[in-house]
Design an enzyme around this catalytic site. Structure first.
Site, short mmCIF file in Angstrom:
data_model
loop_
_atom_site.label_atom_id
_atom_site.label_comp_id
_atom_site.label_asym_id
_atom_site.label_seq_id
_atom_site.Cartn_x
_atom_site.Cartn_y
_atom_site.Cartn_z
N ASP A 55 -71.82 -65.78 -42.82
CA ASP A 55 -70.63 -65.85 -43.67
C ASP A 55 -71.00 -65.54 -45.12
O ASP A 55 -72.15 -65.72 -45.52
CB ASP A 55 -70.02 -67.25 -43.61
CG ASP A 55 -69.56 -67.62 -42.21
OD1 ASP A 55 -69.21 -66.70 -41.46
OD2 ASP A 55 -69.58 -68.82 -41.90
N1 URA Z 1 -72.38 -70.53 -38.34
C1 URA Z 1 -71.46 -70.50 -39.32
O1 URA Z 1 -70.51 -71.27 -39.31
N2 URA Z 1 -71.61 -69.60 -40.31
C2 URA Z 1 -72.65 -68.74 -40.38
O2 URA Z 1 -72.73 -67.95 -41.32
C3 URA Z 1 -73.60 -68.78 -39.35
C4 URA Z 1 -73.44 -69.68 -38.34
#
Ligand code: URA
Length: 246
Positions: free
Chosen positions: A107
């Site tokens: 993310d």
């Molecule tokens: N899980 C998440 O919620 N976000 C990420 O970026 C990676 C794994």
């Protein structure tokens, strides 16, 4: 600048055959350049501008495979283009001309280990569920998740109609407001860690990926990256065993 090289040398570089054997293919009229049969042994070609074929099939030079481990900073997206104009992770890689893409996603507000490569098969293997490549994260979550909460996440919870796979959760420390948890999962659903902790009422405040399999992020600075050696690549497929059910 483009360079001309001998046709038989080019054919050998493309893995068609040894130079000597390639010469026999040229002599036999099996090689075409820009659609025309070439039988002259002294012929040179410009690989960037001319099309070569062998028995009618295009001949191409394999691009060298590149594997990079990046410590992705927050604020960067892991897509190759962003309609909203946000910064893109690949712009952090400065000195490599290969067209790299990220393996999986992180993310925009997550930092840590991100592999970039131009090897599509390798990227697919890492992400294919049958290889169960473990990913290790460290999450700062709000409040204090109980042992029962964490055990539920380890066994699997129903998330959007589907059970999550077994995972490993280790509470590292807690303050009055938040807790630090080490998490090992082998699935890669979108926003998985955040959704898991949201589901037990302890939303994620901060998230960092520390490892793929046994390949650790280590001391790479934020925004820093390094090339992966064959030994590093093997480590990715050496999984960390998940904690036994208690
Ligand atoms: N899980 C998440 O919620 N976000 C990420 O970026 C990676 C794994």
């Amino acid at each position: 600048m483009s360079e001309h090289i001998r046709l038989q040398k080019y054919l050998a570089q493309c893995g068609i055959a040894s130079r000597r054997k390639a010469e026999t293919f040229i002599a036999a009229g099996r090689i075409r350049v820009d659609g025309k049969v070439v039988v002259d042994m002294g012929s040179k070609i410009d690989p960037l501008r001319q099309r070569v074929s062998f028995d009618g099939k295009p001949v191409k030079k394999e691009e060298e495979k590149v594997y990079i481990l990046l410590n992705k900073p927050k604020g960067y997206v892991t897509t190759l283009s962003d309609p909203q104009g946000r910064p893109i992770v690949t712009t952090l890689i400065k000195d490599i001309s290969a067209r790299l893409f990220p393996v999986g996603r992180l993310d925009i507000d997550t930092e840590g280990a991100l592999i970039l490569t131009n090897d599509g098969d390798f990227a697919q293997r890492i992400q294919h569920p049958s290889f169960e490549v473990t990913k290790t994260y460290e999450a700062l979550v709000s409040g204090f998740p109980s042992k029962t909460d964490l055990q539920a996440l380890e066994r699997g919870i129903l998330l959007e109609g589907k059970m999550t796979a077994p995972a490993s959760m280790k509470l590292l420390k807690s303050t009055s407001r938040s807790s630090l948890v080490n998490i090992i999962i082998h699935e890669g659903r979108k926003r998985q860690v955040k959704k898991m902790f949201q589901a037990i009422g302890h939303p994620v405040i901060d998230l960092k990926r520390l490892a793929y399999g046994r390949l650790q992020l280590g001391k790479l600075p934020r925004g820093g990256y390094r090339s992966l050696t064959p030994k590093d690549l093997n480590k990715i497929f050496k999984n960390i065993p998940l904690q036994k059910e208690k």
